[in-house]
Design a protein around this motif. Structure first.
Motif, PDB file in Angstrom:
ATOM      1  N   CYS A 152       0.930  -1.169  -0.103  1.00 51.12           N
ATOM      2  CA  CYS A 152      -0.090  -0.036   0.015  1.00 51.12           C
ATOM      3  C   CYS A 152       1.033   1.205  -0.037  1.00 51.12           C
ATOM      4  CB  CYS A 152      -0.908  -0.113   1.261  1.00 51.12           C
ATOM      5  SG  CYS A 152      -2.195  -1.250   1.129  1.00 51.12           S
ATOM      6  N   LYS A 153       0.522   2.242  -0.666  1.00 49.24           N
ATOM      7  CA  LYS A 153       1.042   3.423  -0.654  1.00 49.24           C
ATOM      8  C   LYS A 153       1.251   4.228   0.610  1.00 49.24           C
ATOM      9  CE  LYS A 153      -3.093   6.349  -1.879  1.00 49.24           C
ATOM     10  NZ  LYS A 153      -3.830   6.999  -2.834  1.00 49.24           N
ATOM     11  N   ALA A 154       2.176   5.076   0.606  1.00 50.10           N
ATOM     12  CA  ALA A 154       2.339   5.894   2.063  1.00 50.10           C
ATOM     13  C   ALA A 154       1.037   6.624   2.068  1.00 50.10           C
ATOM     14  CB  ALA A 154       3.611   6.780   2.019  1.00 50.10           C
ATOM     15  N   GLY A 155       0.494   6.830   3.312  1.00 53.96           N
ATOM     16  CA  GLY A 155      -0.617   7.386   3.906  1.00 53.96           C
ATOM     17  C   GLY A 155      -2.000   6.824   3.508  1.00 53.96           C
ATOM     18  N   ALA A 156      -1.718   5.445   3.012  1.00 54.37           N
ATOM     19  CA  ALA A 156      -3.132   4.556   2.821  1.00 54.37           C
ATOM     20  C   ALA A 156      -3.739   4.425   4.484  1.00 54.37           C
ATOM     21  CB  ALA A 156      -2.930   3.595   1.974  1.00 54.37           C
ATOM     22  N   VAL A 157      -4.769   4.305   4.712  1.00 49.02           N
ATOM     23  CA  VAL A 157      -5.619   3.986   5.993  1.00 49.02           C
ATOM     24  C   VAL A 157      -5.744   2.425   5.691  1.00 49.02           C
ATOM     25  CG1 VAL A 157      -7.293   4.145   7.609  1.00 49.02           C
ATOM     26  CG2 VAL A 157      -6.469   6.144   6.218  1.00 49.02           C
ATOM     27  N   LEU A 158      -5.069   1.810   6.910  1.00 49.44           N
ATOM     28  CA  LEU A 158      -5.167   0.478   6.837  1.00 49.44           C
ATOM     29  C   LEU A 158      -6.000   0.132   8.057  1.00 49.44           C
ATOM     30  CD1 LEU A 158      -1.537  -0.537   6.517  1.00 49.44           C
ATOM     31  CD2 LEU A 158      -2.892  -0.088   4.695  1.00 49.44           C
ATOM     32  N   ALA A 159      -7.258  -0.659   7.722  1.00 52.40           N
ATOM     33  CA  ALA A 159      -8.299  -0.685   8.957  1.00 52.40           C
ATOM     34  C   ALA A 159      -8.471  -2.255   9.113  1.00 52.40           C
ATOM     35  CB  ALA A 159      -9.499  -0.289   8.521  1.00 52.40           C
ATOM     36  N   THR A 160      -8.909  -2.638  10.105  1.00 51.19           N
ATOM     37  CA  THR A 160      -9.211  -3.947  10.612  1.00 51.19           C
ATOM     38  C   THR A 160     -10.567  -3.982  10.842  1.00 51.19           C
ATOM     39  OG1 THR A 160      -8.778  -5.987  11.988  1.00 51.19           O
ATOM     40  CG2 THR A 160      -8.194  -4.059  12.878  1.00 51.19           C
ATOM     41  N   ASN A 161     -11.167  -4.979  10.560  1.00 55.19           N
ATOM     42  CA  ASN A 161     -12.887  -5.158  10.958  1.00 55.19           C
ATOM     43  C   ASN A 161     -12.890  -6.281  12.367  1.00 55.19           C
ATOM     44  OD1 ASN A 161     -15.797  -5.149  10.546  1.00 55.19           O
ATOM     45  ND2 ASN A 161     -15.447  -7.155  10.099  1.00 55.19           N
ATOM     46  N   THR A 162     -11.853  -6.406  12.813  1.00 57.12           N
ATOM     47  CA  THR A 162     -11.789  -7.471  14.048  1.00 57.12           C
ATOM     48  C   THR A 162     -12.920  -6.910  15.117  1.00 57.12           C
ATOM     49  OG1 THR A 162     -10.549  -8.608  15.647  1.00 57.12           O
ATOM     50  CG2 THR A 162      -9.986  -5.968  15.329  1.00 57.12           C
ATOM     51  N   SER A 163     -13.547  -7.884  15.745  1.00 56.53           N
ATOM     52  CA  SER A 163     -14.519  -7.903  16.568  1.00 56.53           C
ATOM     53  C   SER A 163     -13.966  -7.649  18.023  1.00 56.53           C
ATOM     54  CB  SER A 163     -15.624  -8.967  16.495  1.00 56.53           C
ATOM     55  OG  SER A 163     -16.049  -8.908  15.215  1.00 56.53           O
ATOM     56  N   TYR A 164     -12.808  -8.413  18.220  1.00 56.89           N
ATOM     57  CA  TYR A 164     -12.037  -8.730  19.696  1.00 56.89           C
ATOM     58  C   TYR A 164     -10.807  -8.159  19.906  1.00 56.89           C
ATOM     59  CZ  TYR A 164     -16.396 -11.312  21.084  1.00 56.89           C
ATOM     60  OH  TYR A 164     -17.948 -11.547  20.964  1.00 56.89           O
ATOM     61  N   LEU A 165     -10.045  -8.599  18.775  1.00 50.87           N
ATOM     62  CA  LEU A 165      -8.575  -8.816  18.840  1.00 50.87           C
ATOM     63  C   LEU A 165      -7.754  -7.548  19.065  1.00 50.87           C
ATOM     64  CD1 LEU A 165      -7.964 -11.474  15.968  1.00 50.87           C
ATOM     65  CD2 LEU A 165      -8.204 -11.823  18.411  1.00 50.87           C
ATOM     66  N   ASP A 166      -6.634  -7.619  19.354  1.00 49.25           N
ATOM     67  CA  ASP A 166      -5.801  -6.403  20.078  1.00 49.25           C
ATOM     68  C   ASP A 166      -5.401  -5.639  18.660  1.00 49.25           C
ATOM     69  OD1 ASP A 166      -3.963  -4.659  21.000  1.00 49.25           O
ATOM     70  OD2 ASP A 166      -3.035  -5.896  22.300  1.00 49.25           O
ATOM     71  N   ILE A 167      -5.994  -4.424  18.581  1.00 47.09           N
ATOM     72  CA  ILE A 167      -5.437  -3.540  17.168  1.00 47.09           C
ATOM     73  C   ILE A 167      -4.095  -2.996  17.450  1.00 47.09           C
ATOM     74  CG2 ILE A 167      -6.337  -1.651  15.712  1.00 47.09           C
ATOM     75  CD1 ILE A 167      -8.820  -2.332  16.465  1.00 47.09           C
ATOM     76  N   ASP A 168      -3.729  -2.915  18.678  1.00 47.28           N
ATOM     77  CA  ASP A 168      -2.474  -2.234  18.919  1.00 47.28           C
ATOM     78  C   ASP A 168      -1.514  -3.114  18.464  1.00 47.28           C
ATOM     79  OD1 ASP A 168      -2.822   0.502  19.821  1.00 47.28           O
ATOM     80  OD2 ASP A 168      -3.549  -0.643  21.723  1.00 47.28           O
ATOM     81  N   ALA A 169      -1.773  -4.636  18.768  1.00 49.64           N
ATOM     82  CA  ALA A 169      -0.826  -5.551  18.421  1.00 49.64           C
ATOM     83  C   ALA A 169      -0.572  -5.845  16.785  1.00 49.64           C
ATOM     84  CB  ALA A 169      -1.059  -6.971  19.168  1.00 49.64           C
ATOM     85  N   ILE A 170      -1.642  -5.422  16.320  1.00 48.35           N
ATOM     86  CA  ILE A 170      -1.926  -5.605  14.740  1.00 48.35           C
ATOM     87  C   ILE A 170      -1.066  -4.706  14.213  1.00 48.35           C
ATOM     88  CG2 ILE A 170      -3.424  -5.494  12.643  1.00 48.35           C
ATOM     89  CD1 ILE A 170      -5.642  -6.849  14.379  1.00 48.35           C
ATOM     90  N   ALA A 171      -1.162  -3.331  14.604  1.00 40.42           N
ATOM     91  CA  ALA A 171      -0.480  -2.053  14.046  1.00 40.42           C
ATOM     92  C   ALA A 171       1.008  -2.305  14.562  1.00 40.42           C
ATOM     93  CB  ALA A 171      -0.910  -0.816  14.951  1.00 40.42           C
ATOM     94  N   ALA A 172       1.311  -2.563  15.700  1.00 39.35           N
ATOM     95  CA  ALA A 172       2.783  -2.602  15.720  1.00 39.35           C
ATOM     96  C   ALA A 172       3.831  -3.436  15.024  1.00 39.35           C
ATOM     97  CB  ALA A 172       2.976  -3.491  17.431  1.00 39.35           C
ATOM     98  N   GLN A 173       2.715  -4.315  14.118  1.00 38.64           N
ATOM     99  CA  GLN A 173       4.162  -5.232  13.257  1.00 38.64           C
ATOM    100  C   GLN A 173       3.975  -4.662  11.959  1.00 38.64           C
ATOM    101  OE1 GLN A 173       2.775  -7.985  11.021  1.00 38.64           O
ATOM    102  NE2 GLN A 173       1.022  -6.592  11.143  1.00 38.64           N
ATOM    103  N   THR A 174       3.224  -3.693  11.652  1.00 36.85           N
ATOM    104  CA  THR A 174       3.219  -3.097  10.251  1.00 36.85           C
ATOM    105  C   THR A 174       4.446  -2.127   9.932  1.00 36.85           C
ATOM    106  OG1 THR A 174       1.774  -1.163  11.029  1.00 36.85           O
ATOM    107  CG2 THR A 174       0.875  -3.150  10.340  1.00 36.85           C
TER     108      THR A 174
END
Length: 461
Positions: A152-174
């Motif tokens: 994805c290009k710089a500045g693209a918004v990356l969203a998750t539709n997760t219902s429960y999971l830790d989004i901080d943990a998802i974001a941290a590895q990107t």
């Protein structure tokens, strides 16, 4: 600036007047929920091209919502066969709209011209926004977001539709945590109004602003939530669902509990909802949480006994209710009652009777107490955000104004007294919220907090 609350009285009004006040409150609350303090001067990022990861029921619904809002949409699935199924799912929704006269055939053709599906992540290179709606598993999420961070290009918004999971943990590895946010849609995503906007710790303010702008574009009712297991709505659902299960194991039937809550104003009771959603979804969540469950906490295993038999609700023809082929309305199942009785015997519980009033009171007391905890922890900015979430995503009767507004009308002191009485049976579960205790001690109500939030765009207020 938040506007003045339309009515924060705690008097013994007639039911019709209270309903009128409830409707006025929730309409006002929905307006306020879209006004997150600290974002007033923040411009959203551009939105023209969107991507959706996953073409199942949720992914297809999200794609339909984006297409109807005028965006160019690229769906990505794991292989060509899955991508074809995802496209078919989207086309089926639009074909149904045409058949029902809600869309002209020419409009359908024009909309689908803005839609593509495939299996190559490189097709997302120019996307302004990508929404991941893949399987609810952290390893799967990490794999998806690693690909998104790569293409994805710089500045693209990356969203998750997760219902429960830790989004901080998802974001941290990107490597681009400032671009990652939660967009929790509710199924069917092109119909349900609620959009929980889940704000991780490192997200940029203009990404949060973009999420709220997207909600407006889609005609959704947005609510800002912080990161925790289940965010606002599903965290509360887990708690009030437990109360229903406690009552069932203690002597009520699932059918009585559902009836009591329909009488209060819910369109469906919790066991009907579980059959509609699919019992396997909750079962997977319970198994995920098993390792961290407090060993002192009461755990009712009746739902697990049903799932072990493959009784997942409407999609299997059997859950808490029995369903004739293709039926959406079930009938009580004597075998479920036998399983409940066997579990009572196994746990040494002597069943007792419950009135409908007691079922409702316990259910709502647990809901309000957990809502107070969520506000106290800053997961929700204000009590009104709880009301908007439960009314628009979880079937709480609109005329009551939502659980926190309802609680104000009941009187918080009386509700706290009930919770303390229930705590004599189970002190671990029925721990009064510190916020509820503070409000009662000060003689205040939840409405007094609805205008008391400033500059809270981050993960905790």
């Amino acid at each position: 600036m938040p506007q003045m609350h339309p009515d924060s009285r705690q008097d013994s009004q007639p039911a019709s007047a209270r309903q009128s006040d409830g409707l006025a409150h929730i309409a006002w609350a929905e307006q306020q929920a879209a006004l997150v303090p600290g974002l007033e001067a923040v411009a959203p990022r551009p939105l023209a091209h969107a991507g959706v990861i996953g073409g199942g029921t949720m992914g297809a619904g999200i794609a339909v919502a984006l297409l109807r809002a005028g965006l160019q949409v690229q769906m990505v699935e794991r292989d060509a066969e899955a991508a074809a199924r995802g496209r078919a799912n989207v086309e089926k929704v639009f074909a149904s709209m045409v058949a029902k006269g809600r869309l002209e055939a020419a409009e359908q053709t024009a909309i689908l011209a803005r839609f593509a599906s495939g299996s190559d992540y490189a097709a997302l290179a120019e996307a302004d926004l990508v929404i991941e709606a893949a399987f609810e598993d952290m390893a799967v999420k990490h794999a998806v977001f690693a690909e998104l961070a790569r293409v994805c290009k710089a500045g693209a918004v990356l969203a998750t539709n997760t219902s429960y999971l830790d989004i901080d943990a998802i974001a941290a590895q990107t490597g681009r945590a400032q671009d990652v946010i939660g967009l929790h849609f509710f199924s069917p995503a092109h119909v349900m109004k609620l959009l929980e906007i889940v704000v991780p710790a490192q997200v940029a303010d203009d990404v949060v602003a973009t999420a709220f702008a997207l909600a407006s574009l889609l005609g959704k009712v947005p609510v800002r939530a912080g990161v925790c297991d289940g965010f606002i709505g599903n965290r509360m659902l887990a708690v009030y669902r437990q109360v229903a299960e406690f009552a069932m194991e203690d002597g009520a039937t699932p059918y009585q509990i559902d009836e009591a809550l329909r009488e209060f104003g819910f369109a469906m009771g919790p066991f009907q909802v579980a059959d509609l959603a699919g019992g396997d979804i909750g079962w997977a969540t319970r198994k995920r949480r098993a390792a961290t469950r407090d060993p002192r906490a009461r755990y009712v295993q009746i739902a697990d006994r049903l799932c072990e038999r493959g009784w997942f609700g409407q999609k299997t023809g059997r859950g808490w209710y029995l369903y004739d082929k293709g039926a959406r309305t079930g009938t009580p199942d004597p075998e479920v009652l036998a399983i409940i009785e066997a579990e009572r015997q196994r746990t040494g519980i002597t069943p007792r009777s419950f009135s409908h009033a007691e079922i409702v009171r316990r259910y709502l007391a647990a809901m309000v107490n957990e809502g107070a905890n969520i506000v106290h922890e800053g997961i929700a900015l204000r009590p009104l955000d709880i009301d908007v979430t439960l009314v628009n995503g979880y079937g709480f009767p609109r005329a009551t104004g939502g659980p926190m507004f309802w609680a104000d009308g009941q009187g918080l002191a009386a509700l706290l007294a009930d919770i303390r009485r229930y705590a004599e049976e189970d002190a671990l579960f029925w721990r009064p919220s510190p916020l509820l205790e503070q409000l009662v001690a000060r003689g205040e109500d939840f409405a007094s907090l609805d205008g008391a939030v400033h500059g809270a765009t981050g993960a905790a207020a």
